[in-house]
Design an enzyme around this catalytic site. Structure first.
Site, PDB file in Angstrom:
ATOM      1  N   GLY A 170       0.799  -1.069  -0.003  1.00 16.24           N
ATOM      2  CA  GLY A 170      -0.134  -0.144  -0.027  1.00 16.24           C
ATOM      3  C   GLY A 170       0.947   1.339  -0.008  1.00 16.24           C
ATOM      4  N   GLY A 196       0.385   5.974   0.065  1.00 18.45           N
ATOM      5  CA  GLY A 196      -0.549   6.820  -0.034  1.00 18.45           C
ATOM      6  C   GLY A 196       0.388   8.102   0.228  1.00 18.45           C
ATOM      7  N   GLY A 197      -0.467   9.359   0.381  1.00 20.87           N
ATOM      8  CA  GLY A 197       0.495  10.803   0.462  1.00 20.87           C
ATOM      9  C   GLY A 197       1.331  10.582   1.842  1.00 20.87           C
ATOM     10  N   GLY A 202       2.706   8.076   3.518  1.00 17.97           N
ATOM     11  CA  GLY A 202       3.630   6.855   3.712  1.00 17.97           C
ATOM     12  C   GLY A 202       3.249   5.492   2.936  1.00 17.97           C
ATOM     13  N   THR A 227       3.166   1.139   3.211  1.00 13.22           N
ATOM     14  CA  THR A 227       2.795  -0.392   4.094  1.00 13.22           C
ATOM     15  C   THR A 227       3.418  -1.316   3.353  1.00 13.22           C
ATOM     16  OG1 THR A 227       0.741   0.805   4.757  1.00 13.22           O
ATOM     17  CG2 THR A 227       0.847  -1.483   5.292  1.00 13.22           C
ATOM     18  N   LYS A 259       4.414   0.006   8.804  1.00 11.35           N
ATOM     19  CA  LYS A 259       3.787   1.205   8.219  1.00 11.35           C
ATOM     20  C   LYS A 259       4.938   2.254   8.222  1.00 11.35           C
ATOM     21  CE  LYS A 259      -0.453   2.582   8.377  1.00 11.35           C
ATOM     22  NZ  LYS A 259      -1.625   2.988   8.809  1.00 11.35           N
ATOM     23  N   ASP A 290     -12.158   5.661   8.093  1.00  7.77           N
ATOM     24  CA  ASP A 290     -12.101   5.111   6.707  1.00  7.77           C
ATOM     25  C   ASP A 290     -12.515   3.731   6.636  1.00  7.77           C
ATOM     26  OD1 ASP A 290     -10.969   5.174   4.021  1.00  7.77           O
ATOM     27  OD2 ASP A 290      -9.069   4.591   4.511  1.00  7.77           O
TER      28      ASP A 290
END
Length: 658
Positions: free
Chosen positions: A41, A43-44, A46, A48, A81, A179
């Site tokens: 994974g 995203g903005g 960091g 995973t 993460k 989320d």
């Protein structure tokens, strides 16, 4: 395969035994304990990774760093993460780092719950922040949906019954997940158990937020997944109810197999998921999901526990259903579906029974003006009637004996009303009754002595509707000014006013638990109120003219409204959906009554007719005819008699022949 933690590395894949990246030279084993296997994974904020813990003591947080070795074997899978504060910019660096550390603290606390991944470690290394969490081996709900295309009602109920206690737990710890979506709910693999026996796991608390009292009211970061985000969360004001909204969206997505964007009608500004259901679902589940998806938080559930209560509450079985010849299995299925099936044969029997002649057994006379209001006590043995002649009369039922007359106010009597009696109601214990009048007063009377107990200090317009709660402590009144007043009957004090209607209040009904109030008005609307909070829950619109009367079935699932437009409208009360419209009378509908079994509806009109209907299908059963308009209507508790008050100054008692 080892994966490089350097976000700038262009060739991050490395051999299993490598200690340093062959491309950029970065270390591949963090703290001598954790090796990333693959990126899962990004995203903005960091990335995973799926990783392995190379030592048993790596599963304990705050390990001291040790030198990496080459001969370590994997002990356990985990998820790492990696937070990248350097990518947030100098202005956001301190805040971003603080938020990531707060997430670690939340996860350390929340990970105690068996359906939330446990926090294993948290550390900072080479300017990057890392969280290490328990790895959950399984499929997320989106992956399951891709295989099954749609979920069944049983599967969706499992989602709710598994996840709602988890949400209650995190909300109790003042955390909003922010989320909730299918990808963040996992079916864990357990070889010894079937998927239906294993509780679902809620993952990814990266968007979660600690909710202080001020944080709930303060605009914050807009975060979440498109299509699943509640309206208030999209405005940066997430609440606990926002998670319930997102869970509701998740459920309708699973039931239909369609993306939430395809289930929302932009032109109607409302959810339209029901028409896309692959299979019918129970009324109870539909009601629960509809309430979870309300745009206004005041109309939505305020806690996960409240959702779970409504979802699992055992449906009440009526006496008529207990006597039916259906098998035990059929009754169980009917109760679970909350749509008690009546076979066509049973419906035909019901129609035939009520097509049998009803007969007039009594005509009560004594009023010198139109009978404008009637009420029966809970035993059905005592009737009170009010009239345009300003008097109130007490009668025995079924004998029809006149017991007493309370005269209007005059030089000889100053206790009574000065104008037409517009509303009457018994307290549940039958010891008192309350009257409202066009003179703007509300009076409380003792049944045994027929004496006036109190006159409420009402300064409004004429009284047009009254209702009382089951404890006899709360009274609601409405009048020509469109305001609804709530009274404490123990202190005779006005406690609250509800200000939304723009015209005369025509009808008021309080729920058995005293929490919900329904009001009808000449402004063409029906409104549903939260009595405890004094807030508006829902507004029903559909009549083309003023709403004149309302009635609710004993189970509080069906609402019926009558109007100046001469129609009856039958609504699903919890959802606000209009089920059907009946062209009932030639003139306006003045009053409604529903039998105690909830199956038979009576409507009466200015055209002088009373009509009986099979409520579920709207089938006409019988018609009574009088020469004058009918102003008041009530079934006796056993449903065997119907009492009407007419503009011809008479009260008629109708009885169905055996």
């Amino acid at each position: 395969m080892s994966y490089c933690f350097n976000p700038l590395c262009r060739q991050p894949q490395n051999p299993n035994d490598a200690q340093f990246c062959q491309n950029c030279g970065s270390r591949l084993v963090l703290k001598g304990a954790y090796r990333a296997l693959k990126l899962i994974g990004q995203g903005g904020f960091g990335r995973t990774f799926l990783a392995i813990a190379l030592r048993q003591d790596a599963l304990v947080a705050e390990l001291p760093p040790v030198a990496p070795t080459q001969d370590l074997e994997p002990i356990s899978y985990c998820v790492i993460k990696q937070f990248l504060p350097r990518q947030q910019g100098a202005a956001n660096l301190q805040k971003a780092t603080e938020l990531f550390r707060q997430e670690a603290e939340r996860l350390k606390q929340l990970g105690q719950h068996p359906q939330i991944p446990q926090l294993l470690d948290y550390f900072e290394l080479d300017g990057e922040e890392y969280l290490v969490q328990e790895f959950i081996d399984g499929q997320n709900l989106e992956e399951v949906l891709a295989t099954e295309r749609t979920f069944s009602e049983a599967q969706v109920r499992k989602v709710l019954t598994d996840l709602l206690p988890v949400l209650q737990f995190i909300h109790h710890h003042r955390v909003i997940h922010r989320d909730i979506k299918p990808e963040n709910i996992i079916y864990p693999h357990r070889e010894e158990q079937s998927p239906q026996d294993v509780p679902l796991i809620l993952v990814d608390f990266g968007a979660s937020k600690y909710a202080t009292t001020t944080a709930l009211a303060r605009t914050g970061t807009v975060i979440g997944s498109a299509g699943y985000v509640a309206p208030e969360q999209a405005m940066g004001k997430a609440e606990f109810a926002s998670d319930l909204y997102s869970l509701g969206v998740t459920c309708v997505h699973l039931l239909t197999g369609l993306h939430p964007f395809d289930l929302y009608s932009v032109s109607e500004d409302a959810w339209a998921w029901r028409q896309y259901l692959a299979e019918p679902i129970s009324r109870r589940l539909a009601i629960v999901l509809t309430k979870m998806l309300q745009k206004a938080t005041s109309q939505r559930y305020d806690s996960a526990a409240a959702v779970l209560h409504d979802l699992t509450q055992t449906p009440r079985v009526t006496r008529s259903e207990r006597r039916s010849p259906e098998s035990t299995a059929q009754r169980r299925i009917a109760a679970e579906a909350e749509l008690p099936p009546r076979t066509s044969q049973a419906r035909r029997r019901l129609v035939m029974q009520h097509h049998q002649d009803w007969q007039e057994v009594q005509t009560l006379t004594g009023h010198t003006g139109a009978v404008t209001a009637i009420a029966l006590n809970s035993e059905g043995t005592l009737l009170i009637s009010g009239s345009s002649d300003k008097t109130i009369k007490l009668w025995t039922i079924p004998q029809g004996e006149l017991l007493h007359t309370i005269p209007g106010r005059s030089l000889w009597s100053n206790a009574g009303h000065r104008d037409r009696i517009s509303a009457l109601i018994f307290a549940l214990d039958g010891q008192t009754f309350i009257s409202g009048s066009d003179d703007g007063t509300i009076k409380i009377w003792d049944v045994a002595t027929r004496r006036l107990i109190a006159t409420l200090p009402h300064d409004g317009w004429d009284i047009s509707a009254l209702t009382i709660d089951h404890t006899g402590t709360v009274l609601a009144s409405g009048g020509g000014d469109g305001v609804i007043y709530l009274w404490n009957l123990q202190t005779h004090a006005l406690t609250h006013s509800l200000l939304k209607h723009r015209d005369r209040i025509s009808s008021l009904i309080l729920s058995p638990d005293n929490r919900i109030l329904i009001s009808g008005s000449y402004d063409k609307t029906i409104r549903v109120w939260d009595v405890m909070k004094g807030g508006l829950i829902n507004t029903f619109k559909g009549h083309s003219d003023g709403v004149t009367t309302l009635a609710v079935t004993p189970d509080w699932y069906t609402l019926v409204s009558g109007s100046w437009d001469r129609t009856l409208r039958i609504w699903d009360l919890p959802t606000g959906d209009l089920r059907r419209t009946l062209a009932a009378h030639r003139e306006r509908t003045n009053c409604l009554a529903i039998g105690s079994n909830g199956h038979i509806l009576a409507s009466a009109s200015e055209d002088g007719t009373i009509k009986l209907w099979e409520l579920e299908e709207g089938i006409p059963l019988h018609t009574f005819r009088q020469s004058w308009g009918i102003n008041a209507l009530s079934f006796t508790p056993d449903g065997q008699m119907l009492i009407s008050g007419s503009a011809d100054a008479t009260i008629k008692i109708w009885q169905r022949r055996a």
